[in-house]
Write a protein that holds these residues in place. Structure first.
Motif, short mmCIF file in Angstrom:
data_model
loop_
_atom_site.label_atom_id
_atom_site.label_comp_id
_atom_site.label_asym_id
_atom_site.label_seq_id
_atom_site.Cartn_x
_atom_site.Cartn_y
_atom_site.Cartn_z
N SER A 26 5.19 3.21 0.52
CA SER A 26 6.07 2.14 1.04
C SER A 26 5.56 0.63 0.68
O SER A 26 6.42 0.03 1.15
CB SER A 26 6.13 2.40 2.66
N ILE A 29 -0.03 -1.22 -3.31
CA ILE A 29 -0.31 -0.46 -4.66
C ILE A 29 0.46 0.71 -4.82
O ILE A 29 0.90 1.01 -5.83
CB ILE A 29 -2.01 -0.11 -4.64
N ARG A 49 5.11 6.69 6.29
CA ARG A 49 5.21 6.96 7.64
C ARG A 49 6.47 6.02 8.18
O ARG A 49 7.10 6.47 9.55
CB ARG A 49 4.28 6.26 8.55
N LYS A 53 11.17 1.40 5.31
CA LYS A 53 10.40 1.04 4.28
C LYS A 53 10.47 1.80 2.80
O LYS A 53 10.84 1.42 1.73
CB LYS A 53 8.91 0.73 4.53
N ASP A 76 3.36 10.78 9.23
CA ASP A 76 2.56 9.93 9.83
C ASP A 76 1.13 10.51 9.62
O ASP A 76 0.81 11.40 10.35
CB ASP A 76 2.70 9.46 11.20
N LEU A 77 0.13 10.03 8.90
CA LEU A 77 -1.07 10.82 8.67
C LEU A 77 -2.24 10.55 9.79
O LEU A 77 -3.05 11.32 9.90
CB LEU A 77 -1.86 10.20 7.34
N ASN A 105 -3.39 7.70 -1.78
CA ASN A 105 -3.33 5.94 -1.68
C ASN A 105 -3.33 5.25 -0.38
O ASN A 105 -3.92 4.44 -0.11
CB ASN A 105 -2.19 5.25 -2.68
N TYR A 171 -14.16 1.94 7.56
CA TYR A 171 -13.48 1.58 6.39
C TYR A 171 -14.34 2.05 5.27
O TYR A 171 -14.25 3.11 4.39
CB TYR A 171 -12.93 0.48 6.06
N THR A 204 -7.03 -6.68 -4.55
CA THR A 204 -5.74 -6.80 -4.95
C THR A 204 -4.84 -7.36 -3.85
O THR A 204 -5.02 -7.10 -2.63
CB THR A 204 -5.40 -5.21 -5.33
N THR A 206 -2.48 -7.51 -1.48
CA THR A 206 -1.60 -6.65 -0.63
C THR A 206 -1.69 -6.97 0.70
O THR A 206 -2.88 -7.94 1.28
CB THR A 206 -2.07 -5.14 -0.72
P1 NAP Z 1 -1.33 -1.41 2.11
O1 NAP Z 1 -0.52 -2.64 1.39
O2 NAP Z 1 -1.54 -1.81 3.35
O3 NAP Z 1 -0.70 -0.18 1.97
C1 NAP Z 1 -1.26 1.03 2.63
C2 NAP Z 1 -0.08 2.08 2.53
O4 NAP Z 1 -0.66 2.99 3.38
C3 NAP Z 1 1.40 1.70 3.13
O5 NAP Z 1 2.23 2.35 2.40
C4 NAP Z 1 1.27 2.29 4.67
O6 NAP Z 1 2.30 2.55 5.14
C5 NAP Z 1 0.50 3.64 4.32
N1 NAP Z 1 -0.14 3.99 5.44
C6 NAP Z 1 -1.12 3.39 6.13
N2 NAP Z 1 -1.32 4.20 7.50
C7 NAP Z 1 -0.61 5.24 7.21
C8 NAP Z 1 -0.34 6.56 8.19
N3 NAP Z 1 -0.67 6.79 9.20
N4 NAP Z 1 0.44 7.46 7.44
C9 NAP Z 1 1.25 7.54 6.50
N5 NAP Z 1 1.10 6.22 5.49
C10 NAP Z 1 0.22 5.38 6.10
O7 NAP Z 1 -2.80 -1.17 1.27
P2 NAP Z 1 -3.21 -1.22 -0.11
O8 NAP Z 1 -3.98 -2.75 -0.47
O9 NAP Z 1 -2.12 -1.15 -1.00
O10 NAP Z 1 -4.31 -0.31 -0.33
C11 NAP Z 1 -4.03 1.03 -0.98
C12 NAP Z 1 -5.13 1.71 -1.05
O11 NAP Z 1 -6.16 1.09 -1.86
C13 NAP Z 1 -5.94 2.20 0.12
O12 NAP Z 1 -6.41 3.21 0.28
C14 NAP Z 1 -6.96 1.16 0.18
O13 NAP Z 1 -8.10 1.23 1.03
C15 NAP Z 1 -7.51 0.85 -1.03
N6 NAP Z 1 -7.83 -0.53 -1.65
C16 NAP Z 1 -7.14 -1.66 -1.42
C17 NAP Z 1 -8.11 -2.85 -1.98
C18 NAP Z 1 -7.15 -4.11 -2.02
O14 NAP Z 1 -7.78 -5.10 -2.27
N7 NAP Z 1 -5.82 -4.20 -1.81
C19 NAP Z 1 -9.26 -2.79 -2.39
C20 NAP Z 1 -9.85 -1.49 -2.45
C21 NAP Z 1 -9.33 -0.24 -2.03
P3 NAP Z 1 3.23 1.48 6.13
O15 NAP Z 1 3.98 0.50 4.80
O16 NAP Z 1 4.12 2.01 6.86
O17 NAP Z 1 2.17 0.57 6.71
#
Ligand code: NAP
Length: 250
Positions: A26, A29, A49, A53, A76-77, A105, A171, A204, A206
């Motif tokens: 949603s 990444i 979830r 979105k 919802d995880l 992801n 985390y 990244t 986000t």
């Molecule tokens: P993000 O924009 O916050 O997106 C996270 C995604 O996970 C969203 O779709 C969110 O849904 C979903 N999510 C969170 N809790 C959930 C739940 N309980 N049930 C179902 N879905 C859920 O984060 P991102 O930066 O793209 O991160 C993606 C992955 O990359 C993650 O595993 C993160 O740890 C990893 N990562 C990111 C970075 C970075 O710099 N961005 C760096 C290293 C690793 P909603 O839209 O409903 O919130």
């Protein structure tokens, strides 16, 4: 394995014929990956979830010329039970009868505290969403993945999942566990057509990154769209024998 998956170049039909489930599609990444995978011919299952979105991502995909109509899987995880996982797997069997890619992801950051101050309930939630849910989803989808002759499972790690860093609490620990889960699963399937790897996206642009580093200059960060080549390499046929690896997307 190719020399540098970060600069992997691919054709517009890379994922043609593949059914791919992306968790957390949603936003961030996961959303960028879902859009590009659909553009490259995949039948994408958008997990998240928040239905609204996910529907917005759905609308963006059906606007892509030639893209297959995606499917939405709401779960919802943080609160899903065994029945929820089973019904997700059953709906994939009923709708597509196959699964060729599973991208874990979805994730949450929790709070930036020392171990001494870390709230135990929050700790459990972060470990649950980031690790236990990925385990549960993998377990329920393995029978289907094993029927594919070229299936790929991708877990999402982080730099703090390889070297511990102060204030990254649950985390960081969840990402170490994710690397472990990926390695164990890869080893269990090393003689099969199922490959299992981990990706560290790196910094990244986000919402999660913004929450972790509110004061930083976001323009200096890579966008989700810019870090996709490694994901696409691992999802497509060119990574057929690559397993048990932990790759950097940047
Ligand atoms: P993000 O924009 O916050 O997106 C996270 C995604 O996970 C969203 O779709 C969110 O849904 C979903 N999510 C969170 N809790 C959930 C739940 N309980 N049930 C179902 N879905 C859920 O984060 P991102 O930066 O793209 O991160 C993606 C992955 O990359 C993650 O595993 C993160 O740890 C990893 N990562 C990111 C970075 C970075 O710099 N961005 C760096 C290293 C690793 P909603 O839209 O409903 O919130």
């Amino acid at each position: 394995m190719i020399d540098d998956p970060k600069t992997y170049r691919y054709s517009d039909d890379l994922l043609q014929g593949r059914v791919i489930l992306i968790t957390g599609a949603s936003d961030g990444i996961g959303k960028a990956l879902a859009l590009e995978a659909a553009r490259l011919g995949a039948q994408v299952i958008l997990h998240g979830r928040n239905t609204r979105k996910l529907e917005r991502v759905y609308d963006q995909i059906i606007a892509i010329e030639g893209a297959k109509r995606p499917s939405i899987a709401v779960l919802d995880l943080a609160s899903a039970n065994a029945e929820g996982y089973t019904s997700l797997a059953t709906s994939i069997v009923d709708e597509f009868g196959r699964l060729d890619g599973l991208v874990h992801n979805a994730g949450i950051l929790g709070e930036r505290f020392t171990i001494e101050q870390y709230d135990a309930v929050l700790w459990q939630r972060v470990m649950h969403v980031n690790v236990t849910a990925a385990f549960a989803l993998t377990q329920v989808l393995l029978p289907l993945l094993q029927q594919s002759d070229d299936a790929s499972v991708i877990f999402t790690s982080s730099g703090v999942g390889r070297t511990g860093r102060a204030f990254w609490g649950a985390y960081a620990v969840s990402k170490f566990a994710t690397e472990g889960l990926s390695q164990v699963l890869a080893d269990e399937h090393k003689h099969s057509a199922l490959r299992v790897n981990c990706i560290n996206p790196g910094a990244t642009r986000t919402s999660m990154r913004l929450a972790a580093y509110p004061g930083e200059d976001r323009d200096k960060l890579k966008t989700p769209e810019q870090i996709l080549p490694v994901y696409l390499y691992l999802l497509g046929p060119d990574s057929k024998d690559v397993t048990g690896q932990s790759l950097d997307a940047q």
